[in-house]
Enzyme design. Structure first.
Site, PDB file in Angstrom:
ATOM      1  N   LYS A   1       0.822  -1.212   0.000  1.00 38.46           N
ATOM      2  CA  LYS A   1       0.000   0.000   0.000  1.00 38.46           C
ATOM      3  C   LYS A   1       0.861   1.269   0.000  1.00 38.46           C
ATOM      4  CE  LYS A   1      -2.219  -0.901   3.846  1.00 38.46           C
ATOM      5  NZ  LYS A   1      -1.607  -2.189   4.244  1.00 38.46           N
TER       6      LYS A   1
ATOM      7  N   ARG B   1      -9.205   1.874   9.287  1.00 36.04           N
ATOM      8  CA  ARG B   1      -8.708   0.554   9.639  1.00 36.04           C
ATOM      9  C   ARG B   1      -9.724  -0.233  10.461  1.00 36.04           C
ATOM     10  NH1 ARG B   1      -2.840   1.085   9.392  1.00 36.04           N
ATOM     11  NH2 ARG B   1      -1.790  -0.814   9.976  1.00 36.04           N
TER      12      ARG B   1
ATOM     13  N   ARG C   1      11.933  -6.232   5.114  1.00 39.60           N
ATOM     14  CA  ARG C   1      11.751  -4.810   4.837  1.00 39.60           C
ATOM     15  C   ARG C   1      12.748  -3.952   5.621  1.00 39.60           C
ATOM     16  NH1 ARG C   1       5.898  -2.033   5.112  1.00 39.60           N
ATOM     17  NH2 ARG C   1       5.923  -2.511   7.325  1.00 39.60           N
TER      18      ARG C   1
ATOM     19  N   ARG D   1      11.778  -1.348  10.854  1.00 40.60           N
ATOM     20  CA  ARG D   1      10.708  -0.742  11.641  1.00 40.60           C
ATOM     21  C   ARG D   1      10.583  -1.480  12.965  1.00 40.60           C
ATOM     22  NH1 ARG D   1       5.248   0.424   8.245  1.00 40.60           N
ATOM     23  NH2 ARG D   1       4.363  -0.463  10.133  1.00 40.60           N
TER      24      ARG D   1
ATOM     25  N   ARG E   1      -0.058  -8.125  14.162  1.00 38.10           N
ATOM     26  CA  ARG E   1      -0.615  -7.153  13.210  1.00 38.10           C
ATOM     27  C   ARG E   1      -1.477  -7.853  12.159  1.00 38.10           C
ATOM     28  NH1 ARG E   1       4.585  -4.854  11.191  1.00 38.10           N
ATOM     29  NH2 ARG E   1       3.438  -3.385   9.929  1.00 38.10           N
TER      30      ARG E   1
END
Ligand code: AMP
Length: 210
Positions: free
Chosen positions: A17, A92, A126, A158, A169
């Site tokens: 996204k 969300r 990532r 992150r 998550r």
């Protein structure tokens, strides 16, 4: 290009996204508004919002709706968002979508679909540049480097991209955010995009709707 571009990006974490939002923003000349980025910035600055949100984010849970909605409303009042915007990571929850819908009319929702087992693989690799925020994936990108490909900056992970938090998550997404797919489909606003394709192919599919 359509005149009014009020875009919502939906999809599981790691579906792409953020990457696609940045590409749409450049293509359409409208701002990319990521609630996750807003909270991360607040955590970095150790301000009031950051103190409220840090532990929630670290655990993989969601920031309370009232805080998020207020922040998005204020951000959308800024001059750059008057011609349109891309919302990444908001809404969300169904409550956020309903509350948001009272004051704003979304023009299109891109649902970037991706299987759950692919998510873990993507997010564990990532890395983000500490200086310019560019992303790369140390497992998936063919030209991945030890430092940022764009500016040579230091790469960091992150705080919520650990395996344990990623699992929480995903669960949070399935329980709280996934119902929004049907919510927007019923409103006739949903365009589903196959997120397992490479970045340019995903964007080519998105562009057909812009
Ligand atoms: P993201 O970068 O979109 O994955 O967001 C990172 C974290 O910020 C999430 O795991 C949540 O803790 C928080 N967050 C971002 N957007 C929202 C939202 N719309 N509602 C609640 N929490 C959010």
């Amino acid at each position: 290009m359509n005149k009014d571009m009020k875009i919502v990006m939906l999809g599981i974490i790691g579906a792409g996204k953020g990457t696609q939002s940045k590409m749409i923003a450049r293509h359409c000349g409208i701002p990319h508004i990521s609630t996750g980025d807003i909270f991360r910035e607040a955590v970095k600055n150790e301000d009031d919002l950051g103190r409220k949100t840090r532990e929630i984010m670290k655990s993989g849970g969601l920031v309370p709706d009232s805080i998020v909605i207020d922040i998005v409303r204020k951000r959308l009042q800024k001059p750059d968002a008057q011609k349109g915007y891309i919302l990444d990571g908001f809404p969300r929850t169904t409550n956020q979508a309903v509350e948001f819908g009272k004051g704003e009319s979304v023009s299109i929702v891109f649902y970037i679909s991706l299987k759950e087992d692919e998510v873990l693989r993507r997010l564990k690799g990532r890395r983000i540049c500490a200086a310019c925020k560019a992303e790369q994936n140390i497992y998936l990108d063919k030209d991945a480097r030890d430092t940022c490909r764009k500016c040579g900056g230091r790469l960091i992970q992150r705080e919520d991209d650990t395996e344990e938090t990623i699992r929480v998550r995903i669960k949070t997404y399935l329980e709280q955010t996934q119902p929004l797919i049907e919510y927007y489909r019923e409103k006739g606003l949903l365009s589903e995009i196959d997120g397992s394709q490479d970045i340019d192919a995903v964007f080519a599919d998105i562009k057909k709707h812009l």
